[in-house]
Design an enzyme around this catalytic site. Sequence first.
Site, PDB file in Angstrom:
ATOM      1  N   GLY A 142       6.998  70.298  59.354  1.00 51.48           N
ATOM      2  CA  GLY A 142       6.560  69.190  59.887  1.00 51.48           C
ATOM      3  C   GLY A 142       6.088  69.254  61.487  1.00 51.48           C
ATOM      4  O   GLY A 142       6.004  68.261  62.046  1.00 51.48           O
ATOM      5  N   GLU A 163      -0.081  69.109  62.619  1.00 50.61           N
ATOM      6  CA  GLU A 163      -0.646  67.858  62.474  1.00 50.61           C
ATOM      7  C   GLU A 163      -0.873  67.559  60.993  1.00 50.61           C
ATOM      8  O   GLU A 163      -0.929  68.704  60.284  1.00 50.61           O
ATOM      9  CB  GLU A 163      -1.888  67.691  63.379  1.00 50.61           C
ATOM     10  CG  GLU A 163      -1.728  67.669  64.762  1.00 50.61           C
ATOM     11  CD  GLU A 163      -0.713  66.750  65.470  1.00 50.61           C
ATOM     12  OE1 GLU A 163      -1.556  65.559  65.471  1.00 50.61           O
ATOM     13  OE2 GLU A 163       0.122  66.897  65.984  1.00 50.61           O
ATOM     14  N   LYS A 217      -4.238  68.264  75.889  1.00 50.33           N
ATOM     15  CA  LYS A 217      -3.138  68.220  76.756  1.00 50.33           C
ATOM     16  C   LYS A 217      -3.685  68.819  77.943  1.00 50.33           C
ATOM     17  O   LYS A 217      -2.900  68.316  79.172  1.00 50.33           O
ATOM     18  CB  LYS A 217      -1.764  68.887  76.207  1.00 50.33           C
ATOM     19  CG  LYS A 217      -1.187  68.200  75.064  1.00 50.33           C
ATOM     20  CD  LYS A 217      -0.188  68.960  74.293  1.00 50.33           C
ATOM     21  CE  LYS A 217       0.262  68.434  72.985  1.00 50.33           C
ATOM     22  NZ  LYS A 217       0.908  69.311  71.898  1.00 50.33           N
TER      23      LYS A 217
END
Length: 350
Positions: free
Chosen positions: A211, A214, A229
Amino acid sequence: MTPIRIIVCGFGNVGRAFVRLIEDKQGDLKSRYGIAPQIHAVVDIGGAAIADTHGLPLGQLRELMDSGQSIERMASFGRAGMSGAAILQSIPADVLVEATPTNLVDGEPARTHINAALNKGMDVITANKGPVVLFYKDLQERMQSSGGRLFMSAATAAALPTLDVGKLCAAGARIQAVEGILNGTTNYILTRMGREGCDYATALQAAQDLGIAETDPTLDVEGFDTRNKIILIANQLFDQCLGITDVETVGITGVRREDIEKAQTDGRVIKLIGSVRRENNRLCIKVAPEALEADHPLAGVHLSEKGISFDTDSMGRITVTGGHSSPTGAAAALLKDLIHARCFQTQRQP
Ligand code: HSE
């Protein structure tokens, strides 16, 4: 005790984790910070839940989450089909927590939510990178005219502190360069390929199973998440207004096992690095796999861990590593920004 009226837009993993943290930490927030956050509205794709004057009952919200029901099904408070834009027009609130999925085409629906909140002079705390990457200048101007403020720790590597270190801890120092391992998925894949000789597809599948990746892992492996970012970090710390096209971006899909083994033979380790540095009066910003020397401060950052290193004139090098790469980590970054906004940074942001 100061009540803080919050609207949460986006009730996926991060929005839900945020609401859980608010419930879990109510006592702490009161006793340590003197604040009483109240969730006044939660909006998701199918509708919303809207509170009366005291905020939504957190126990009932938790039961709704535990039963896997969507927010508009919340008894007494649910409103099927009600949108975030409508709620921001009609509900008085102090803070917008924006946790809808990132859209890098037009930033919607987060752009509409953030604009509406800033126009009302609200504080906005976003995990969504879309509007801040695409419309940074517009948001700055909106803040200037409205007095609203924007906090984006959750969009800039979340539980790994990046902007706070650069802005607050390095205040007074001139930052010459920033280098970061800003994406957990790519670091996880490169680590597994290097440690176990795992092939790329198997390592990516493992990152998806955990998990970390994305929903569309292209964002991770092509370096786009790292690019987003580092753009936000550069804009905030170097007073820039850079956009997506300003950053040369290379991801990890071209990194072969042989490249990793060759680097290891040379005592190096390959990492996907987002960097921004001052060079001869210009700013160089890029995302690319780099073979770091073993003594580089980010060389020991492995698996889904992230890290950031600041090169400064008067404080030397400052490196931070760690922080959960998870919905709870992202929600914790939202909560941190909320506490900073209400307790430590009560004046306008620079
Ligand atoms: N998928 C990202 C990561 C997290 O691997 O770090 C979202 O920014």
